[in-house]
Design an enzyme around this catalytic site. Sequence first.
Site, short mmCIF file in Angstrom:
data_model
loop_
_atom_site.label_atom_id
_atom_site.label_comp_id
_atom_site.label_asym_id
_atom_site.label_seq_id
_atom_site.Cartn_x
_atom_site.Cartn_y
_atom_site.Cartn_z
N ASN A 399 0.82 -1.21 0.00
CA ASN A 399 0.00 0.00 0.00
C ASN A 399 0.86 1.26 0.00
O ASN A 399 0.58 2.22 -0.70
CB ASN A 399 -0.92 0.01 1.22
CG ASN A 399 -2.29 -0.54 0.89
OD1 ASN A 399 -2.68 -0.61 -0.27
ND2 ASN A 399 -3.05 -0.92 1.89
N GLU A 435 -6.28 -7.30 4.45
CA GLU A 435 -5.69 -8.22 3.48
C GLU A 435 -5.84 -9.67 3.92
O GLU A 435 -5.14 -10.56 3.41
CB GLU A 435 -4.19 -7.89 3.31
CG GLU A 435 -3.31 -8.20 4.51
CD GLU A 435 -3.26 -7.08 5.53
OE1 GLU A 435 -2.34 -7.03 6.34
OE2 GLU A 435 -4.17 -6.23 5.53
#
Length: 525
Positions: A399, A435
């Site tokens: 990210n 995730e």
Amino acid sequence: MGIRPKILLTFIICFGLMAGISLGLLHYSLNQSYDGIERRDLSAHMGRVVQSLESGLGHLNSQTRDWAVWTEMYSYVQAPSAAWAEENIGAHSMEPADLSLVMVYDAQGELVSMTTRNRGGGTLDLSGLQSGSYAQWLKNAEPETACGLMDTDAGLMLTCRANITRSDTSGAYVGTVVMGRQLDAQLTRKLQVQTRLSFQLHDRQDLPAGLARWSGLLTPGALGSGDFWTAHDETLYHLYYPLQDVLKKNVGLITLDVSRDVHEEAEKLFSQVRKQMVLTALVTAILLTVAVHLLLVRRLRRFTRQLVTLTEQSTWHTRISVRGNDELALLSRKVNSLLAVIESQVQTLEALTVTDPLTGLTNRRAFDARLAFEYARKNRDERPLAMLMLDVDHFKRYNDHYGHPGGDAALQALAQVLRLSVCRASDLIARLGGEEFAVLAPETDAAGAKALAERIRANLRERCIVHADSPVAAHMTVSIGIVIAGDETPEAFVNRADQALYKAKHGGRDRAYCDEPEALPDAGS
């Protein structure tokens, strides 16, 4: 007064009360259903506006990174040349890229060059950026790329910065390039055409009083927290989304007015149903005066029981069953038509509550319900039950490196890999949060679960989702914890899966770890 008028009056009063109660419950249920639909539609409208701005910011980020890895830019920062700057990063070079600002800093944070341009070909007075509150952010070398909004003397501006390197990423850090695009009326009109929404952008405007805050409906991003505020009148919803700058301060406001079409349709539908139910009740009451004994009384009691049960239990899939072909049967058909509409809307809303909006997979709530069901069936039928818990390795780095839109795209790609790998209709794939994903595989032993885990890892390797900042591999990898259900609670089962996942991570990541339950001792031993 004769018996027939008395019976007619009694039925009129009773049916009037029943219709009123039913319509009240129905009106409440319709309002609940349509309010949810309206809330979802309004969130989608505001999400399209915010997404259009963030897409523009993403495009500017790509341009900035392209200029930052320009080898000639690398040489220019080390040996500044006014002629080169005029030729390559001057106002005429900014026009095709629709840029309003280009700033270049050296490795010591000193300004090498600064060029501004308005849409008329003139310059902008942005000298305040060199000493104002944004000065440190502009020349900061960490992180390597960053984007956001700035409130400048010329108005709101989309801004991105990137560290200058050679195109082959060799060489030491030599400086930073900053690019900005003015969020003016022309760009706003372009975004209005793209989104097909007549939103407005305002500088430094406070929120009006008396607004309702809607949280958790939009994903937080570089331009705001994801929360927005609403107010409404009879015909319009007024939406407000505060814009945040790179320093996380509110510097602007998006306003959007949306027609309350869904609310109006709900009121029209309820008005029609109300008229139909009242008329049908009246006609039925008149006909029931002719046959007041067992046939009609018994049918009315059955009708009332079904309707009361349906409304109390909210079992909208149930249908009113009344035999015959008279007005009472017509009433049941009209009610069933309305129930079909309600059932469809409720099913749509229920689907949204059990589906992860990003990946389209089952969400945590639905996963927990399915786990309880499968666990009960395992205990009843003594069939094996396996669970795979997956976690993307170093997803925070992903990210940070590719940005949240890139992370979302990676999670969607992983969801596709899971769908490709899990072939059985009885298996359940879920996104538990962030995730973390899980696969619930009924009637699967340890060997089958391990084979499934390796198939997921192989398909993920073949998909080759690049993860440049991963210390594990050049592509995105997952760690998998595998457990086979034993004589334990579902909560302990999930906790054991968490522990297996932890061991897979602790063992070096990009691997699967299987934790099989220990065999219980025989009763006679």
